[in-house]
Design a protein around this motif. Structure first.
Motif, PDB file in Angstrom:
ATOM      1  N   ARG A 421       0.832  -1.198   0.000  1.00 14.19           N
ATOM      2  CA  ARG A 421       0.000   0.000   0.000  1.00 14.19           C
ATOM      3  C   ARG A 421       0.873   1.256   0.000  1.00 14.19           C
ATOM      4  N   LYS A 422       1.983   1.205   0.732  1.00 15.99           N
ATOM      5  CA  LYS A 422       2.864   2.371   0.791  1.00 15.99           C
ATOM      6  C   LYS A 422       4.000   2.272  -0.215  1.00 15.99           C
ATOM      7  N   HIS A 423       4.361   1.052  -0.574  1.00  9.06           N
ATOM      8  CA  HIS A 423       5.454   0.836  -1.524  1.00  9.06           C
ATOM      9  C   HIS A 423       4.925  -0.001  -2.681  1.00  9.06           C
ATOM     10  N   PRO A 424       4.133   0.585  -3.570  1.00  3.80           N
ATOM     11  CA  PRO A 424       3.477  -0.189  -4.635  1.00  3.80           C
ATOM     12  C   PRO A 424       4.490  -0.888  -5.535  1.00  3.80           C
ATOM     13  N   PRO A 425       4.193  -2.131  -5.934  1.00  5.46           N
ATOM     14  CA  PRO A 425       5.143  -2.896  -6.744  1.00  5.46           C
ATOM     15  C   PRO A 425       5.018  -2.648  -8.243  1.00  5.46           C
ATOM     16  N   LEU A 426       3.950  -1.983  -8.674  1.00  8.42           N
ATOM     17  CA  LEU A 426       3.704  -1.806 -10.104  1.00  8.42           C
ATOM     18  C   LEU A 426       3.543  -0.331 -10.453  1.00  8.42           C
ATOM     19  N   ALA A 427       3.799  -0.024 -11.712  1.00  7.92           N
ATOM     20  CA  ALA A 427       3.632   1.342 -12.204  1.00  7.92           C
ATOM     21  C   ALA A 427       2.310   1.471 -12.946  1.00  7.92           C
ATOM     22  N   GLY A 432       3.936   6.440 -12.816  1.00 11.30           N
ATOM     23  CA  GLY A 432       4.034   6.522 -11.366  1.00 11.30           C
ATOM     24  C   GLY A 432       3.508   5.265 -10.707  1.00 11.30           C
ATOM     25  N   PRO A 433       3.714   5.127  -9.393  1.00  6.85           N
ATOM     26  CA  PRO A 433       3.282   3.903  -8.706  1.00  6.85           C
ATOM     27  C   PRO A 433       1.765   3.823  -8.629  1.00  6.85           C
ATOM     28  N   THR A 434       1.246   2.608  -8.743  1.00  6.46           N
ATOM     29  CA  THR A 434      -0.184   2.391  -8.549  1.00  6.46           C
ATOM     30  C   THR A 434      -0.460   2.323  -7.061  1.00  6.46           C
TER      31      THR A 434
END
Length: 530
Positions: A421-427, A432-434
């Motif tokens: 939730r804080k460090h999204p794994p996908l763009a 930008g991060p999802t």
């Protein structure tokens, strides 16, 4: 699992106290005609139960319970602790939940409090005891719901932070152990004393984030377990205790919480109309938000609830008509209420309860449709739900407590969710991060679960390994006529476990898609981290 009536319970949340004119007999008679067998009452009106500090008014619910019992309608009674009365907020302003910057939550909505504050807990216990002592013996009451959709906030109050520091001290023993396990040599974060621990505001260390989220989830679990314990002091052996879960709530860890309850209850909302087309909803409906989009996602929501305790469950809230605000009015097409309800039952639901009976004439949810429209007269929604009620009545115990099969396994990990939730794994499309989208402070995310080892709840990715658990090939499932089902397959899943904990042990698959919707499976131990 707790003992439930030998059929699928069918009904709605009912708020006689919200009606602008007297219509109790009319409402209950209409419910009877629609083959309703259960209503939920009482969970939203603390200020009605206790209009002034220490002055209780408990008798107003008696006619509702008596009328329901006369018609063979069971009742789930809720405790009202999620919406505090104005007098409590005025007399004890310190119970307001604070955000990371120290700003107290403003009053005027609901769930604004720090649920760990002693003043709140004192008054919550007092009102819970008054209500349950008054009505636990009523023959209509089959169970209790404590609170409502717990865990929507992460309070940052001073007392909460101090308990967090105490919790770390108990878990790690000394600051040197914490320094080593968290890798606090990085960016010069080594602690000399526990007083050096910084507050969550502005924190950029993921290991801290994970520990803080896990601590908050434990506070929510302890609060619900505490209330459940109070209620059980008054209940009869056949009465159950539960709470209703919104699975996207940031302060929720359903695995641990449901262990403290008798049965899981969830609130799966879903988008109607073209979102239930097959094989999937239009692209503009994606990504998944707080409600499910698509027939597969509706099944997945049910699988998620089933996975919490690996057993059949209750639906305490779901769509009665259009859900949302005044600008979003899309009730189901004909047949979709039946489509959704039977889908939930096929995935293990023992109760289908709509939110709510009568569309409200006032308040935040004025345009969140009920079984009856604002006119109070039966319409299209009522007609289809009455047909559904008759179907459940005819089906009886044949569809009560269905155990879904499992073809596709998905492992769900709350710690992984907290980190991602804080460090999204996908763009996203913009590079930008999802990030998870929410309605207010909660969403309805889905997935399976893995049970976290509390010894490792704050471990770092560097200290974790990634064992693979191979599910043994299961014997072929058989159709009702005895022939093997060709679609059944064994499954393999991967999860991460901390080096200081035990490797995950596979547990039976919770649900399946059978070529339709993703299923869920659980592991008993091993926290997942990024």
């Amino acid at each position: 699992m707790t003992t439930l009536p030998p059929r699928v319970l069918f009904g709605a949340a009912y708020y006689h106290e919200y009606q602008p004119y007297e219509r109790l007999k009319t409402d209950l008679d209409l419910m009877t005609e629609a083959k309703f067998t259960v209503i939920r009452v009482g969970e939203s009106v603390w200020s009605t139960w206790e209009p002034e500090n220490g002055r209780f008014e408990l008798d107003w619910l008696q006619p509702v319970l008596d009328g329901a019992h006369e018609r063979g309608i069971s009742v789930v009674l809720g405790t009202p602790t999620y919406a505090v009365p104005p007098w409590l907020a005025r007399q004890y302003p310190e119970i307001a939940a604070e955000d990371a910057s120290g700003k107290p939550a403003a009053w005027g909505a609901r769930q604004e409090v720090d649920i760990t504050h002693p003043a709140f807990l004192f008054h919550a216990e007092r009102v819970v005891r008054a209500i349950v002592a008054r009505y636990a013996s009523h023959p209509a009451v089959i169970g209790f719901q404590v609170d409502n959709e717990p865990g929507p906030r992460l309070p940052h109050n001073h007392g909460v932070f101090q308990r967090f520091a105490d919790d770390l001290r108990r878990r790690y023993g000394d600051v040197e152990t914490l320094n080593r396990e968290w890798g606090l040599v990085y960016w010069s974060h080594r602690l000399t004393t526990w007083a050096d621990l910084w507050t969550p505001e502005g924190n950029a260390q993921p290991q801290y984030d994970l520990a803080w989220q896990a601590f908050q989830a434990r506070q929510t679990t302890e609060f619900i377990a505490w209330q459940a314990g109070i209620v059980r002091e008054y209940t009869r052996p056949e009465q159950f205790v539960t709470t209703c879960l919104a699975y996207g709530s940031p302060g929720l860890e359903d695995d641990a919480m449901t262990d403290t309850l008798d049965v899981t209850a969830g609130n799966p909302y879903y988008d109607m109309q073209d979102s239930l087309t097959m094989p999937g909803p239009p692209r503009e409906k994606l990504p998944q938000q707080w409600m499910a989009y698509g027939a597969w996602a509706l099944h997945h929501s049910a699988d998620r609830i089933y996975s919490s305790r690996q057993e059949p469950f209750l639906i305490t809230e779901t769509n009665a008509q259009a859900i949302g605000g005044s600008s979003d009015n899309r009730p189901a097409f004909d047949g979709q209420w039946r489509q959704a309800a039977w889908a939930l039952v096929a995935r293990g639901a023992r109760m289908i309860e709509y939110w709510h009976w009568h569309t409200l004439h006032f308040g935040t949810e004025t345009y969140w449709g009920g079984v009856l429209p604002h006119s109070g007269r039966p319409g299209r929604a009522y007609a289809e739900l009455a047909r559904l009620g008759a179907e459940f009545e005819r089906a009886g115990d044949l569809v009560a407590g269905i155990t879904p099969d499992a073809d596709i396994a998905m492992v769900y990990s709350a710690p992984s969710k907290w980190l991602m939730r804080k460090h999204p794994p996908l763009a996203g499309p913009d590079g930008g991060p999802t990030r998870t989208r929410t309605r207010g402070s909660s969403n309805r995310s889905t997935g399976a679960r893995s049970r976290r080892d509390d010894r490792c709840g704050s471990c770092t990715p560097a200290s974790c390994t990634t064992p693979v658990a191979n599910a043994p090939e299961s014997p072929p499932r058989r159709r009702p006529n005895g022939t093997p089902s060709s679609s059944h397959r064994g499954c393999t899943w991967r999860t991460t476990g901390c080096s200081t904990g035990s490797p995950p042990t596979p547990k039976r698959a919770a649900t399946s898609c059978s070529g339709r919707a993703p299923a869920t499976v659980t592991t008993r131990r091993g926290p997942a981290t990024r």
